[in-house]
Design a protein around this motif. Structure first.
Motif, mmCIF file in Angstrom:
data_model
loop_
_atom_site.group_PDB
_atom_site.id
_atom_site.type_symbol
_atom_site.label_atom_id
_atom_site.label_comp_id
_atom_site.label_asym_id
_atom_site.label_seq_id
_atom_site.Cartn_x
_atom_site.Cartn_y
_atom_site.Cartn_z
ATOM 1 N N GLY A 88 0.752 -1.091 -0.002
ATOM 2 C CA GLY A 88 0.072 -0.221 -0.020
ATOM 3 C C GLY A 88 0.849 1.317 -0.008
ATOM 4 N N LYS A 89 0.262 2.417 -0.047
ATOM 5 C CA LYS A 89 0.975 3.711 -0.150
ATOM 6 C C LYS A 89 0.198 4.762 0.795
ATOM 7 N N VAL A 90 0.900 5.631 1.498
ATOM 8 C CA VAL A 90 0.450 6.499 2.349
ATOM 9 C C VAL A 90 0.988 7.896 1.889
ATOM 10 N N LEU A 91 -0.038 8.811 1.715
ATOM 11 C CA LEU A 91 0.671 10.272 1.416
ATOM 12 C C LEU A 91 0.347 10.947 2.630
ATOM 13 N N LEU A 92 1.570 11.652 3.258
ATOM 14 C CA LEU A 92 1.513 12.514 4.295
ATOM 15 C C LEU A 92 1.495 14.086 3.695
ATOM 16 N N VAL A 93 0.238 14.424 3.696
ATOM 17 C CA VAL A 93 0.006 15.868 3.028
ATOM 18 C C VAL A 93 -0.299 16.885 3.726
ATOM 19 N N ASN A 94 0.702 17.813 3.412
ATOM 20 C CA ASN A 94 0.585 19.164 4.304
ATOM 21 C C ASN A 94 0.385 20.502 3.385
ATOM 22 N N ASN A 95 0.163 21.467 3.791
ATOM 23 C CA ASN A 95 0.082 22.545 3.054
ATOM 24 C C ASN A 95 1.353 23.400 3.742
ATOM 25 N N PRO A 96 1.826 24.561 3.412
ATOM 26 C CA PRO A 96 2.875 25.062 4.080
ATOM 27 C C PRO A 96 2.844 25.360 5.438
ATOM 28 N N GLY A 97 1.590 25.914 6.100
ATOM 29 C CA GLY A 97 1.434 26.051 7.404
ATOM 30 C C GLY A 97 1.405 24.762 8.349
ATOM 31 N N TYR A 98 0.979 23.717 7.914
ATOM 32 C CA TYR A 98 1.065 22.793 8.513
ATOM 33 C C TYR A 98 2.247 22.053 8.446
ATOM 34 N N ASP A 99 3.069 22.171 7.182
ATOM 35 C CA ASP A 99 4.380 21.464 6.959
ATOM 36 C C ASP A 99 5.339 22.211 7.968
ATOM 37 N N ALA A 100 5.334 23.478 8.050
ATOM 38 C CA ALA A 100 6.172 24.119 9.237
ATOM 39 C C ALA A 100 5.891 23.956 10.404
ATOM 40 N N PHE A 101 4.676 23.615 10.990
ATOM 41 C CA PHE A 101 4.346 23.221 12.254
ATOM 42 C C PHE A 101 4.635 21.795 12.644
ATOM 43 N N GLY A 102 4.701 20.933 11.608
ATOM 44 C CA GLY A 102 4.847 19.316 11.943
ATOM 45 C C GLY A 102 6.074 19.051 11.364
ATOM 46 N N LYS A 103 7.355 19.922 10.924
ATOM 47 C CA LYS A 103 8.657 19.434 10.512
ATOM 48 C C LYS A 103 9.347 18.670 11.409
ATOM 49 N N LYS A 104 9.425 18.788 12.696
ATOM 50 C CA LYS A 104 10.390 18.092 13.394
ATOM 51 C C LYS A 104 9.669 16.563 13.463
ATOM 52 N N GLY A 105 8.279 16.653 13.741
ATOM 53 C CA GLY A 105 7.778 15.415 13.839
ATOM 54 C C GLY A 105 8.025 14.419 12.579
#
Length: 253
Positions: A88-105
């Motif tokens: 299977g395949k999972v897409l971890l999808v963010n817009n720029p705001g969520y990507d900045a928030f979740g970067k460390k994680g």
């Protein structure tokens, strides 16, 4: 480390075999949650988010392609990785705001190719880059309300919620499902509580997804909390982690 990774792979392979029989049950998903490779922070979050019960509603199975939309650090992406298995395949999808928030994680989560079936996707809110007709399912967990939140100081400009949802619907295959979890607002408030309380009216949500072509299919009460009067911001220490949350499943005809 090799032993931990091997144990994790065995757990994921076992789950994939069970899930292939019609969708992962809560006990199947519990096998993924028990993987020794998961972080202590994720295990702590399990107690309040109950992912085994929540994700069982969607009946994702081995070989599925699933998007974790506005995924932040990818807590659900890792669990979905185990459910859909190596095929299977999972897409971890963010817009720029969520990507900045979740970067460390997500950086720690995806380091050294530890989740080889997870792909990190980033794009503007109205063009995330998911594709069309490619998803067996998707999840939007505690972030749907942010489509109706604006905070320029926090780097979150106004989102065109309609265009955002339309692209998600286009990305789903016919028969594909969308699992939505969010903080419940008082009935009749529509999307207004998203701005100050980070909540959204459950009935507004149902109507919203229907307007964009999805059929409401089911709900489960596993995250409901009758003691939450829904007047507090979800980050208020008195209610944080204990909000009244709805869990909905929608399907594309």
């Amino acid at each position: 480390m090799r032993r931990l990774l091997l144990a994790s792979c065995i757990a994921l392979a076992s789950l994939s075999g069970c899930a292939s029989m019609g969708g992962a049950s809560s006990s199947d998903i519990a096998a993924v949650l028990a993987s020794p490779s998961r972080s202590a922070d994720d295990r702590q979050r399990d107690a309040r988010d109950k992912p085994a019960e929540v994700l069982a509603l969607a009946k994702f199975k081995r070989g599925d392609t699933v998007a974790d939309i506005l995924a932040g650090g990818g807590y659900y992406s890792e669990i979905l990785s185990g459910i859909v298995g190596p095929d299977g395949k999972v897409l971890l999808v963010n817009n720029p705001g969520y990507d900045a928030f979740g970067k460390k994680g997500y950086t720690e989560r995806l380091a050294n190719n530890r989740l080889p079936n997870v792909t990190h996707v980033v794009g503007p809110s109205d063009a995330l880059g998911i594709g069309e007709g490619v998803l067996d399912g998707a999840v939007i967990v505690m972030s749907y309300h942010d489509l109706y939140w604006v905070d320029d100081k926090m780097g979150w400009p106004k989102v065109d919620a309609g265009r955002f949802l339309d692209q998600v619907v286009r990305a789903l295959k016919p028969g594909g499902v969308l699992l939505v979890v969010d903080h419940s607002a008082k009935q009749g408030t529509g999307s207004a509580a998203a701005q100050d309380l980070h909540r959204i009216d459950e009935q507004f949500a149902i109507a919203d997804f229907r307007r964009h072509g999805l059929q409401w299919e089911a709900a489960i009460p596993v995250l409901r909390n009758a003691d939450d009067d829904r007047s507090k911001n979800v980050f208020d220490p008195a209610i944080r982690g204990k909000t009244d949350r709805f869990v909905h499943l929608y399907r594309k005809p």
